[in-house]
Design an enzyme around this catalytic site. Sequence first.
Site, PDB file in Angstrom:
ATOM      1  N   CYS A   1     -97.899 -57.900 -31.742  1.00 30.26           N
ATOM      2  CA  CYS A   1     -98.139 -56.620 -32.417  1.00 30.26           C
ATOM      3  C   CYS A   1     -99.519 -56.059 -32.049  1.00 30.26           C
ATOM      4  O   CYS A   1     -99.724 -55.661 -30.909  1.00 30.26           O
ATOM      5  CB  CYS A   1     -97.962 -56.782 -33.925  1.00 30.26           C
ATOM      6  SG  CYS A   1     -97.682 -55.198 -34.764  1.00 30.26           S
TER       7      CYS A   1
ATOM      8  N   HIS B   1     -92.548 -59.648 -34.876  1.00 27.99           N
ATOM      9  CA  HIS B   1     -93.079 -60.706 -35.729  1.00 27.99           C
ATOM     10  C   HIS B   1     -91.980 -61.726 -36.019  1.00 27.99           C
ATOM     11  O   HIS B   1     -90.816 -61.368 -36.203  1.00 27.99           O
ATOM     12  CB  HIS B   1     -93.574 -60.134 -37.060  1.00 27.99           C
ATOM     13  CG  HIS B   1     -94.751 -59.222 -36.930  1.00 27.99           C
ATOM     14  ND1 HIS B   1     -96.020 -59.684 -36.714  1.00 27.99           N
ATOM     15  CD2 HIS B   1     -94.838 -57.861 -36.996  1.00 27.99           C
ATOM     16  CE1 HIS B   1     -96.855 -58.659 -36.655  1.00 27.99           C
ATOM     17  NE2 HIS B   1     -96.170 -57.547 -36.818  1.00 27.99           N
TER      18      HIS B   1
END
Length: 509
Positions: free
Chosen positions: A334, A447
């Site tokens: 991310c 994630h």
Amino acid sequence: MANCIMMQGTSSHVGKSILVTALCRILYQDGVHVVPFKAQNMALNSYVTRDGKEMGRAQVAQAEAAGLEPMVEMNPVLLKPTGNASSQIVVMGQPVGNMSAKDYHKGYSVKLFGHVKEALAKLQDEYDTIVIEGAGSPAEVNLHDNDIVNMRVAKYLNAPVFLIADIDRGGALASLVGTLELLEDDERDLVKGLIINKFRGDVTLLKPAVDFLEKKTGKPVLGIIPHLDNLGIDDEDSVSLEDKPEKEKAQADLHVAVMRTPKISNFTDFDAIASEKDVSLHYVTDVENFGHPDLIMLPGSKNTTEDMLWLRSSGLEEKIREAVEAGTPLIGICGGYQMLGKEIRDPHHTESEHDGTTGLGFLDMATTFIESKLTSQVTADCHDWNFMGTKISAKDLHGYEIHMGETEFFGDKDEHPITITERRGEKCAVEEGTSRADGMVFGTYIHGIFDHDEFRRAMLNVLRVKKGLEPLENTRSLFAEKQRAYDRLAETVRANLDMDKVREILAAQ
């Protein structure tokens, strides 16, 4: 209409989240249709629900313990600190803007209580019992009038409250007595019992303290919960990183270094790796403890620009470059993925006051922050990821996206080894993730990708082979381990909390 019970604490980090998780599991084991709830959460460790809503990670663990799919009604208000005493405000899973702590606590928070009541109404209609978590302490008098997470919730529901103190940090007796003294009379009446948490040693030695507390406060001590190490349950926020034990380096074959940036988020991405028996994972805060890792990982960030600038000013950027050039692989997730590119741009000052900065430059890409956020659960396949010269493939990788940046790519030197096959329940075929051609640098927006047992072990085995070690067979099921962890927690709390009294209090509503 559901009955309710609430866990409040004498301060932050006394174990409210874990005890709510335990009580959810105990009641679930007993056949109760139970649901967790926290009106307002402050955390960078967030999660995305099946319908693309954002919520605090602690309520996700509590939902799992209760046998439920997480939903945003369990946590209607989420505050995500951005720095400079401000936070992004997320209401019913959707960001509504950034706000200073002063503006939020001087009236805006109370305006959100309507959303809290709406969420509670839905849970009251659908469940038998709601186990509620407070935040911080109800005795923070400077925040009392605009509180929407502690006594305002308890009084709205007329919910019995258990007050928790952490004896491991010291001052537990004083904090219990002092907290009760600072409550209003009607609030104090809602407190039906005291819990002493994280106790070490012989519990019989604590009897004089228990007798004193009960006499002084007029409240029964309902439980003395022992300190539990290595719970194997997701932590709420980065404060808990201070408590994460590191394995002895000599006992592990592989060493993983995670850059602990100031605005680190979703550090639970690394828990599955850290729990592998052949891995020692440590969080790096300066060049002195960088070490000689076999793998470097860059975490998610709530403020990617400022965390990139911190890497640069701390000297860690240079250490990372030296390590990669010497043959150490680098993975970013991310915000960490965004840092791997050539540029990070923030023209609307979405995350910080900076217009942007240069990235590490390992991948031919640049990221521009926009004002909307992508939040979605995804399923993906990995096809021939070149990791240090070895091809890794895996199907049905489950995770979630949660970011505000749009990433553009330059040229065709880098590879995109991941394909998102489902997003928010809809079939798709979207290229995701970027790998440098030499297999030394990789990044992804997903994630939780390393929670996939075979994928995680395949990556670690490449590192093992590089060191001349034999690969290990995957023998783990992370899902099964979590379920055993919830059961272990429930067993311990059930044995040390007066559950008969708890049921009596619940039945009295």
